[in-house]
Enzyme design. Structure first.
Site, PDB file in Angstrom:
ATOM      1  N   LYS A   1      16.981  21.098 -11.185  1.00  0.00           N
ATOM      2  CA  LYS A   1      16.331  19.824 -11.470  1.00  0.00           C
ATOM      3  C   LYS A   1      17.248  18.799 -12.122  1.00  0.00           C
ATOM      4  CE  LYS A   1      12.487  18.865 -11.103  1.00  0.00           C
ATOM      5  NZ  LYS A   1      11.326  19.266 -11.914  1.00  0.00           N
TER       6      LYS A   1
ATOM      7  N   TYR B   1      -9.070 -15.230 -46.067  1.00  0.00           N
ATOM      8  CA  TYR B   1      -8.469 -13.898 -46.172  1.00  0.00           C
ATOM      9  C   TYR B   1      -9.506 -12.831 -46.483  1.00  0.00           C
ATOM     10  CZ  TYR B   1      -5.580  -9.985 -47.453  1.00  0.00           C
ATOM     11  OH  TYR B   1      -5.019  -8.737 -47.492  1.00  0.00           O
TER      12      TYR B   1
ATOM     13  N   SER C   1      16.132  20.589 -16.369  1.00  0.00           N
ATOM     14  CA  SER C   1      14.942  21.350 -16.727  1.00  0.00           C
ATOM     15  C   SER C   1      15.388  22.592 -17.490  1.00  0.00           C
ATOM     16  CB  SER C   1      14.190  21.756 -15.458  1.00  0.00           C
ATOM     17  OG  SER C   1      13.426  22.906 -15.697  1.00  0.00           O
TER      18      SER C   1
ATOM     19  N   HIS D   1       0.842  -1.218   0.000  1.00  0.00           N
ATOM     20  CA  HIS D   1       0.000   0.000   0.000  1.00  0.00           C
ATOM     21  C   HIS D   1       0.870   1.258   0.000  1.00  0.00           C
ATOM     22  CE1 HIS D   1      -3.379  -2.658   1.317  1.00  0.00           C
ATOM     23  NE2 HIS D   1      -2.382  -3.264   1.950  1.00  0.00           N
TER      24      HIS D   1
ATOM     25  N   GLU E   1      10.292   7.635 -16.864  1.00  0.00           N
ATOM     26  CA  GLU E   1       9.014   8.273 -17.186  1.00  0.00           C
ATOM     27  C   GLU E   1       8.607   7.965 -18.631  1.00  0.00           C
ATOM     28  OE1 GLU E   1       8.575  12.413 -15.049  1.00  0.00           O
ATOM     29  OE2 GLU E   1      10.611  12.189 -15.808  1.00  0.00           O
TER      30      GLU E   1
HETATM   31  N1  ARG Z   1      -0.933  -6.491 -48.894  1.00  0.00           N
HETATM   32  C1  ARG Z   1      -1.845  -7.563 -48.596  1.00  0.00           C
HETATM   33  C2  ARG Z   1      -1.896  -7.802 -47.079  1.00  0.00           C
HETATM   34  O1  ARG Z   1      -1.003  -7.425 -46.395  1.00  0.00           O
HETATM   35  C3  ARG Z   1      -1.427  -8.795 -49.267  1.00  0.00           C
HETATM   36  C4  ARG Z   1      -2.512  -9.740 -49.577  1.00  0.00           C
HETATM   37  C5  ARG Z   1      -3.432  -9.236 -50.620  1.00  0.00           C
HETATM   38  N2  ARG Z   1      -4.332 -10.249 -51.029  1.00  0.00           N
HETATM   39  C6  ARG Z   1      -5.380  -9.957 -51.778  1.00  0.00           C
HETATM   40  N3  ARG Z   1      -6.163 -10.918 -52.085  1.00  0.00           N
HETATM   41  N4  ARG Z   1      -5.630  -8.731 -52.149  1.00  0.00           N
HETATM   42  O2  ARG Z   1      -2.850  -8.333 -46.571  1.00  0.00           O
END
Ligand code: ARG
Length: 472
Positions: free
Chosen positions: A290, A324, A284, A163, A297
């Site tokens: 200082k 993706y 400072s 504490h 920090e």
């Molecule tokens: N620059 C893209 C990324 O980092 C690469 C992949 C792109 N793929 C696509 N189907 N457009 O995700």
């Protein structure tokens, strides 16, 4: 700026006769700069992929080797600074365009069966693995400096605080070693993550898998992966490793920020426990008196951003369909920023730990005898009294001292024997910080023997890591 005919040819998709990209889309689509940390890994991945195309018969062995060695050369040139990826929307496109410029017919075959989706996953994982190695090495560097300080200061005593109030006497070494173990857990977590990261996505294609039976096991061992992904849809969309990485960076930053908080407080004249070498502190611009602890920090302040990166990464993935999605392009910057902050903060703290001195006199002066209260109770326990009763005896004495604003030893001299009973004036006058410290011999305690054992254990761990990771 209007697109030239060549620009149109350079697009990765379409027949080259489309209208090109709207400038507003081009601005948000371009990721070349943020992809630069991937360049080395993408070249390694591409060279291995070229050779794997030879192994599965898509290319002749000679062509595969020519393509592979051209990509190796580009990698050398990248590091020498004689070739710089440019003029493309991302690193993968820039590399493919350049190898195609050097080997027009063969370069056009490199992307057979490959997509930027499995390509970027591969390069990203390799780069994160490299960054893990860098951060783990820096973590070990800080650990070594903690151990060096613990060793030279083994005889300095100070109050431990709970504490933020004086609690019990400890060794300074014990306090500084308390920062060794969190960093050790960080190393353990990073090394575990490295294994999860080392799962190869390459050979997954865009989403459905590889059409030419590429040898993924060979690719994995060639590139330093430990396993191959089991599902192509998961492989191209999985960024769990990136989330874990930014979290681990923030964990490191949080651990360092707690150390920094103590160092800042201890640098104040009120405490005076810590002295900074002049090149590690600043003055400072206004107040000539200082000397400021800017280093801790700044490290404390810079840790804030790493928390934001964790939230960014998780938010990016929330609700994202599997496989993706282009959103995933935004996954790199949080990783680069977190890695940079964690690494540079570690390097700064290593320098700090080398350059600070502890003021043993100020620490000793802070060991007022109220911090011996638990020791007084423990003496009575030695003599057979239940702890709870011993606590009440000492509590009466400590309260009397507090009310009169004097020390326990002073009150003992003035008080009648009844207040002290069954303790004696001799008991109280004989109290010392060292006695209290040396009683705590159980593993994990602050007695010299226990701290020395802790130190030995810690050195063994550091040596083991250095051997395993081949660090000098
Ligand atoms: N620059 C893209 C990324 O980092 C690469 C992949 C792109 N793929 C696509 N189907 N457009 O995700």
């Amino acid at each position: 700026m209007a697109e030239t005919e060549q620009d149109k040819q350079d697009h990765l998709w379409g027949d080259g006769a489309d209208a090109g990209m709207h400038p507003a889309l081009a601005v948000i689509s371009d990721s070349l700069r943020q992809d630069m940390p991937l360049a080395d890994a993408d070249l390694r991945g591409s060279a291995a992929y070229a050779r794997a195309l030879g192994r599965c018969g898509v290319l002749t062995e000679d062509d595969a080797e020519l393509l592979g060695s051209t990509l190796d050369t580009m990698r050398d040139e990248l590091h020498e600074g004689t070739w710089k990826p440019k003029g493309a929307e991302d690193i993968h496109t820039a590399i493919e365009a350049e190898v195609t410029r050097r080997l027009p017919e063969l370069g056009g075959r490199l992307h057979t069966g490959r997509s930027r989706n499995d390509q970027v996953g591969t390069a990203f994982r390799l780069t994160v693995m490299d960054k893990i190695d860098l951060i783990v090495t820096a973590l070990i560097g800080v650990q070594e400096r903690i151990l060096a300080q613990a060793e030279v200061n083994i005889d300095l005593l100070m109050p431990a605080y709970t504490h933020m109030q004086r609690a019990q006497p400890i060794r300074l070494s014990h306090w500084i070693l308390s920062y060794f173990w969190p960093l050790d857990r960080d190393i353990e977590r990073f090394l575990q993550l490295r294994e999860r990261c080392a799962v190869l996505p390459l050979g997954s294609g865009a989403v459905a898998g590889h059409p030419f039976n590429i040898d993924r096991e060979w690719l994995a061992s060639e590139l330093g992966f430990q396993a191959i992904s089991e599902n192509s849809i998961d492989a191209v969309g999985d960024r769990d490793f990136a989330v874990e990485f930014v979290f681990l960076c923030s964990m490191v930053a949080i651990h360092l920020s707690r150390l920094c908080e103590e160092l800042v407080i201890w640098s104040s004249a009120e405490f005076g426990y810590v002295k900074w070498r002049s090149d590690l502190a600043t003055g400072s611009s206004l107040m000539p008196n200082k000397k400021n602890p800017d280093l801790p920090e700044l490290v404390r302040g810079r840790s804030a951003q790493t928390l934001g990166e964790v939230v960014s990464m998780l938010s990016l993935l929330k609700g994202l369909p599997h496989s993706y999605q282009r959103d995933l392009q935004e996954d790199k910057q949080p990783v680069w920023r977190s890695a940079y902050i964690a690494h540079s903060n570690l390097v700064a703290i290593a320098a700090a730990l080398e350059g600070i001195r502890f003021n043993g006199d100020r620490m000793e002066a802070a060991l007022t005898d109220d911090t011996f209260a638990t020791e007084m109770a423990d003496i009575l326990v030695d003599r057979g009294m239940p702890f709870r009763s011993a606590y009440r005896v000492v509590s009466k004495i400590a309260t009397a001292a507090r009310e009169k604003e004097c020390s326990i030893k002073e009150i003992a001299k003035e008080a009648d024997a009844e207040l002290l009973d069954p303790l004696t004036l001799e008991d109280i006058e004989g109290l010392s910080a060292l006695q209290s410290v040396e009683r705590r011999t159980a593993t994990g305690g602050t007695a010299k023997k226990a701290v020395q054992e802790q130190l030995e254990e810690a050195w063994d761990i550091v040596e083991l890591y250095k051997e395993r990771l081949e660090i000098e």
